[in-house]
Every structure is written in C-alpha cells, then in structure tokens.
Design a protein around this motif. Structure first.
Motif, PDB file in Angstrom:
ATOM      1  N   GLY A  63      29.643  57.783  88.651  1.00  0.00           N
ATOM      2  CA  GLY A  63      31.256  57.911  88.541  1.00  0.00           C
ATOM      3  C   GLY A  63      31.938  57.929  87.212  1.00  0.00           C
ATOM      4  O   GLY A  63      33.228  57.858  87.094  1.00  0.00           O
ATOM      5  N   ASP A 119      40.584  69.835  80.946  1.00  0.00           N
ATOM      6  CA  ASP A 119      40.644  68.589  81.839  1.00  0.00           C
ATOM      7  C   ASP A 119      40.297  69.024  82.979  1.00  0.00           C
ATOM      8  O   ASP A 119      41.224  69.751  83.708  1.00  0.00           O
ATOM      9  CB  ASP A 119      41.802  67.782  81.435  1.00  0.00           C
ATOM     10  CG  ASP A 119      41.869  66.651  82.319  1.00  0.00           C
ATOM     11  OD1 ASP A 119      40.852  66.142  83.093  1.00  0.00           O
ATOM     12  OD2 ASP A 119      42.688  65.428  82.261  1.00  0.00           O
ATOM     13  N   ARG A 144      33.440  59.538  83.953  1.00  0.00           N
ATOM     14  CA  ARG A 144      33.771  61.000  83.289  1.00  0.00           C
ATOM     15  C   ARG A 144      33.126  61.222  82.105  1.00  0.00           C
ATOM     16  O   ARG A 144      32.896  60.335  81.300  1.00  0.00           O
ATOM     17  CB  ARG A 144      35.327  60.999  83.140  1.00  0.00           C
ATOM     18  CG  ARG A 144      35.752  60.026  81.969  1.00  0.00           C
ATOM     19  CD  ARG A 144      36.991  60.039  81.793  1.00  0.00           C
ATOM     20  NE  ARG A 144      37.759  59.115  80.636  1.00  0.00           N
ATOM     21  CZ  ARG A 144      38.865  58.802  80.615  1.00  0.00           C
ATOM     22  NH1 ARG A 144      39.774  58.911  81.388  1.00  0.00           N
ATOM     23  NH2 ARG A 144      38.987  57.886  79.758  1.00  0.00           N
ATOM     24  N   GLY A 165      39.203  67.021  85.345  1.00  0.00           N
ATOM     25  CA  GLY A 165      38.960  65.835  86.172  1.00  0.00           C
ATOM     26  C   GLY A 165      38.052  64.549  85.489  1.00  0.00           C
ATOM     27  O   GLY A 165      38.198  63.795  84.596  1.00  0.00           O
ATOM     28  N   ASP A 166      36.843  64.807  86.223  1.00  0.00           N
ATOM     29  CA  ASP A 166      35.820  63.982  85.867  1.00  0.00           C
ATOM     30  C   ASP A 166      34.914  64.581  84.771  1.00  0.00           C
ATOM     31  O   ASP A 166      33.923  63.853  84.246  1.00  0.00           O
ATOM     32  CB  ASP A 166      34.889  63.612  86.837  1.00  0.00           C
ATOM     33  CG  ASP A 166      34.431  64.839  87.667  1.00  0.00           C
ATOM     34  OD1 ASP A 166      34.794  66.016  87.568  1.00  0.00           O
ATOM     35  OD2 ASP A 166      33.442  64.628  88.649  1.00  0.00           O
ATOM     36  N   VAL A 167      34.964  65.887  84.118  1.00  0.00           N
ATOM     37  CA  VAL A 167      34.390  66.478  83.404  1.00  0.00           C
ATOM     38  C   VAL A 167      35.433  67.325  82.379  1.00  0.00           C
ATOM     39  O   VAL A 167      36.229  67.953  82.846  1.00  0.00           O
ATOM     40  CB  VAL A 167      33.433  67.584  83.820  1.00  0.00           C
ATOM     41  CG1 VAL A 167      32.678  68.341  82.827  1.00  0.00           C
ATOM     42  CG2 VAL A 167      32.139  66.924  84.726  1.00  0.00           C
ATOM     43  N   GLU A 220      32.325  53.923  81.661  1.00  0.00           N
ATOM     44  CA  GLU A 220      33.217  54.727  82.387  1.00  0.00           C
ATOM     45  C   GLU A 220      33.490  56.077  81.829  1.00  0.00           C
ATOM     46  O   GLU A 220      33.970  56.840  82.535  1.00  0.00           O
ATOM     47  CB  GLU A 220      34.563  53.800  82.364  1.00  0.00           C
ATOM     48  CG  GLU A 220      34.602  52.434  83.468  1.00  0.00           C
ATOM     49  CD  GLU A 220      35.493  51.457  82.920  1.00  0.00           C
ATOM     50  OE1 GLU A 220      36.674  51.686  83.726  1.00  0.00           O
ATOM     51  OE2 GLU A 220      35.204  50.578  82.248  1.00  0.00           O
ATOM     52  N   THR A 221      33.355  56.093  80.414  1.00  0.00           N
ATOM     53  CA  THR A 221      33.463  57.425  79.954  1.00  0.00           C
ATOM     54  C   THR A 221      32.132  57.738  79.091  1.00  0.00           C
ATOM     55  O   THR A 221      31.863  56.767  78.234  1.00  0.00           O
ATOM     56  CB  THR A 221      34.800  57.438  79.106  1.00  0.00           C
ATOM     57  OG1 THR A 221      35.863  57.245  79.600  1.00  0.00           O
ATOM     58  CG2 THR A 221      34.752  58.769  78.501  1.00  0.00           C
ATOM     59  N   ASP A 266      44.565  57.183  80.411  1.00  0.00           N
ATOM     60  CA  ASP A 266      44.349  55.805  80.713  1.00  0.00           C
ATOM     61  C   ASP A 266      45.246  54.860  80.586  1.00  0.00           C
ATOM     62  O   ASP A 266      45.403  53.978  81.634  1.00  0.00           O
ATOM     63  CB  ASP A 266      43.017  55.347  79.909  1.00  0.00           C
ATOM     64  CG  ASP A 266      41.694  55.969  79.909  1.00  0.00           C
ATOM     65  OD1 ASP A 266      41.663  57.000  81.355  1.00  0.00           O
ATOM     66  OD2 ASP A 266      40.885  56.110  79.050  1.00  0.00           O
ATOM     67  N   HIS A 280      27.122  60.714  85.481  1.00  0.00           N
ATOM     68  CA  HIS A 280      28.243  61.325  86.371  1.00  0.00           C
ATOM     69  C   HIS A 280      28.143  61.029  87.858  1.00  0.00           C
ATOM     70  O   HIS A 280      29.012  60.835  88.468  1.00  0.00           O
ATOM     71  CB  HIS A 280      27.972  63.010  86.156  1.00  0.00           C
ATOM     72  CG  HIS A 280      29.266  63.626  86.669  1.00  0.00           C
ATOM     73  ND1 HIS A 280      28.672  64.571  87.817  1.00  0.00           N
ATOM     74  CD2 HIS A 280      30.380  63.889  86.309  1.00  0.00           C
ATOM     75  CE1 HIS A 280      29.789  65.054  88.164  1.00  0.00           C
ATOM     76  NE2 HIS A 280      30.680  64.718  87.166  1.00  0.00           N
TER      77      HIS A 280
END
Length: 349
Positions: A120, A171, A122, A173-175, A87-88, A195, A117
């Motif tokens: 999904g 930050d 990050r 969001g996903d990157v 997830e990360t 989280d 990526h």
C-alpha cells in the motif's frame, strides 16, 4: 490529512556526482526537518541503504582520485527492511551503470519496492530513480518521466513504460516520477500538497525560497527558471495579479501593467515559468481556490468568485480536470475543526 512515514533509498555505491547528492538532499530537506508550526507530527524520515553500508555506523570519507567526481560514503540507520510499513518510498537515483544497462538494478531493491507497493505504499522516483521503479515492473503500462537526458534510454530498456520527456513530474496516484534536479523538489512539494494541503505546501516553499507550485505538466525545458534580475517589470505585475485574482484579468491588462507589449510579456513569462500567461493565471486561481477550500467554510460559489474561477460549475470543471476531484471532495479531506469561518488569504495563496 496526516504526514506519515517516508523511506528514502540510498544507492549501494555512493561515491557519486553532485547531482545525485542533490536529489538525495531533496527528500531529506522536505520531509526530514520537523515543521511543528505547520503540522505536528511532521513526516518520519528513514534513510534506507541497499548494501553493506546500511546500519553500519559512521563512515570515513572516500577520497577520489584527481579528476574523478568528488564523493563520500553514507551509512544509514536502516537497510531495505526500513521500507516495510513506510507510507511513501522514494528512490532519488540509481548508479549510472544501471542507466547505461551495464549493471542491473539490485534484485533486493526490486523485491523491496514490489513488496512496499503491494503493501500500500506510494512509490516515488526522482530523476533516474525511475529505472529502479521500471525494473520492478511498477511503471509497466503507466505514464512516467525522468531527466530528459535519460528518457530515451528508459524507453529503450523498458518498452512497456509510456515515457514522457516533456513534463516535470507525473502523478499516477500510487506511483509518481519526476524529471531531474529542481523537478524533484517540485514533486516533493506536490506530495506535501497532497498530504497536508496547498497552504502548508506554500508556506514550506516560501521557507525554502522556491516557487510555491509548478504543475507537473509544465515543460522540462525552461529558458530561464526565474525572472531575470534586471527585469523590473515582470515580478511586480505577477504579485499584483496574485493580489487581484477575484478580478477579471486579461493578458492585455497584465502586459500593460508590466509596460510591455503582449508579445514581449508572453515571451518573458513563458521563459521565466515555462507556462503561457493564461496557463500561469489558471494555476494561480486554482491555488487560491484550494487554499480557500482548505481553510474556510465559504460556499463553493464564493470560493469560485474569490479565486476568479466564476460559477460553482466552472470551479467544479477546473477542479475535476486539474486536481482530479470535485471541490466538495477536496474540502472533505480537511478536518472542519481546522477551518475558521473566514481566513484572509495572503498573496500567492
């Protein structure tokens, strides 16, 4: 919220200077040690090698020549296939040759980062790990940072990246990207805060004996990372402020309690934290509001009052601007069953 799995990329060549070892140690410390009293299950950590060292069992130490950077080899339990399903994904560093432009980032790593990526995950970089994310195209059109010593080179090699050399982390969001050294720890604690919430992130920071929250927009250039040991006036007044966030507070009052002029107080606080007094105070108020929203069912109006942010509309304004969501949306991210009707909030949130 759940913790999830974290895959940390270990560079192929790991006879490295100590600052690269430091960046690798950050995600291992934050995500790799179970904290069952904070969250159970905690994160699942995977160390993923990029070359022949991956999944090869114990390694013998590599002895460096005199005058060379002392280093050692690391062999991991996973190769780049370990990024699948994570997830990360965190890239703590790349070899210096990738920063200098003498060696390209591993094509296998680029492909693995893109796949993760797209699936999904990050994707996160610490320090010069941003060069790997940039090579994979994940920073194109985005604002990003790395250690200030490397930002000019990052911008030169990757002109489509909006490089910001003035912040601790970004930050998007996903990157997410961070500056070097301690800023990597700030970003990892920020991930825990995203989280699992501010209360758990704050408790983890206390265990690590580090500041609970340094916002990403804080400057990389800080004269003194902590208040000087001989500065007996600063720390007590900051503790007093944290215990009285529900009160109207002014710089003049804080300076008076510290037995300093406003100018001296301003200078010392900015040297110690990288923030002006009002910026620091707002960060404390927002931190208190986050904890109250996570851990109590108090009305939003009461949360604004206890955090010193005033009306519900004012609380909403600051949350949208600095957290990115409304107080109501933030609260809904935390299960109701975990919130008592009221929970005392320790100093500092």
């Amino acid at each position: 919220m759940s913790a999830g799995s974290v895959a940390v990329v270990v560079p192929e060549v790991f006879g490295v200077p100590s600052w690269d070892l430091y960046e690798l140690s950050i995600p291992c410390t934050v995500f790799g040690k179970p904290q069952p009293d904070l969250a159970d299950p905690w994160y699942e950590l995977r160390l993923c090698g990029t070359g022949e060292s991956a999944a090869s069992g114990p390694a013998a130490p590599a002895l460096g020549e005199a005058g060379a950077d002392a280093g050692f080899q690391i062999r991991t339990a996973y190769g780049l296939d370990g990024l699948t399903g994570a997830e990360t994904v965190i890239v703590p560093s790349v070899p210096d040759a990738c920063v200098d432009g003498d060696q390209p980032v591993s094509p296998a790593l680029i492909e693995a980062l893109r796949a993760a990526h797209e699936a999904g995950a990050r994707v996160v970089s610490l320090c010069n790990g941003a060069f790997a994310l940039a090579a994979a195209g994940l920073l194109d059109g985005r604002r990003a940072t790395c250690h200030w010593m490397h930002t000019a080179r990052l911008a030169e090699l990757h002109p489509r990246v909006e490089v910001d050399d003035s912040v601790l982390y970004v930050d998007d969001g996903d990157v997410l990207t961070s500056a070097g050294l301690a800023a990597g720890l700030d970003l990892c604690l920020h991930l825990v805060r995203r989280d699992l919430g501010a209360r758990i992130a704050n408790q983890l920071a206390r265990r690590m004996v580090v500041p609970a929250h340094r916002p990403g927009g804080q400057a990389q250039f800080i004269d003194l990372p902590l208040p000087p040991e001989d500065d007996e006036g600063l720390a007590p007044v900051l503790d007093w402020v944290r215990e009285n966030l529900d009160r109207p507070l002014t710089v003049a009052e804080m300076a008076r309690r510290a037995s300093m002029s406003q100018r001296t107080f301003y200078r010392r606080l900015q040297a110690a934290t990288g923030s002006t007094p009002l910026q620091w105070l707002l960060a404390q108020r927002l931190g208190r509001a986050r904890v109250l929203l996570e851990s109590t069912d108090l009305p939003v109006e009461k949360v604004g009052e206890l955090s010193g942010l005033g009306t519900a509309n004012n609380l909403r304004h600051h949350f949208l601007r600095h957290v990115g969501v409304t107080p109501g949306d933030y609260r809904r991210a935390f299960p109701r069953a975990t919130r008592p009707a009221f929970a005392p909030v320790p100093a500092g949130g």
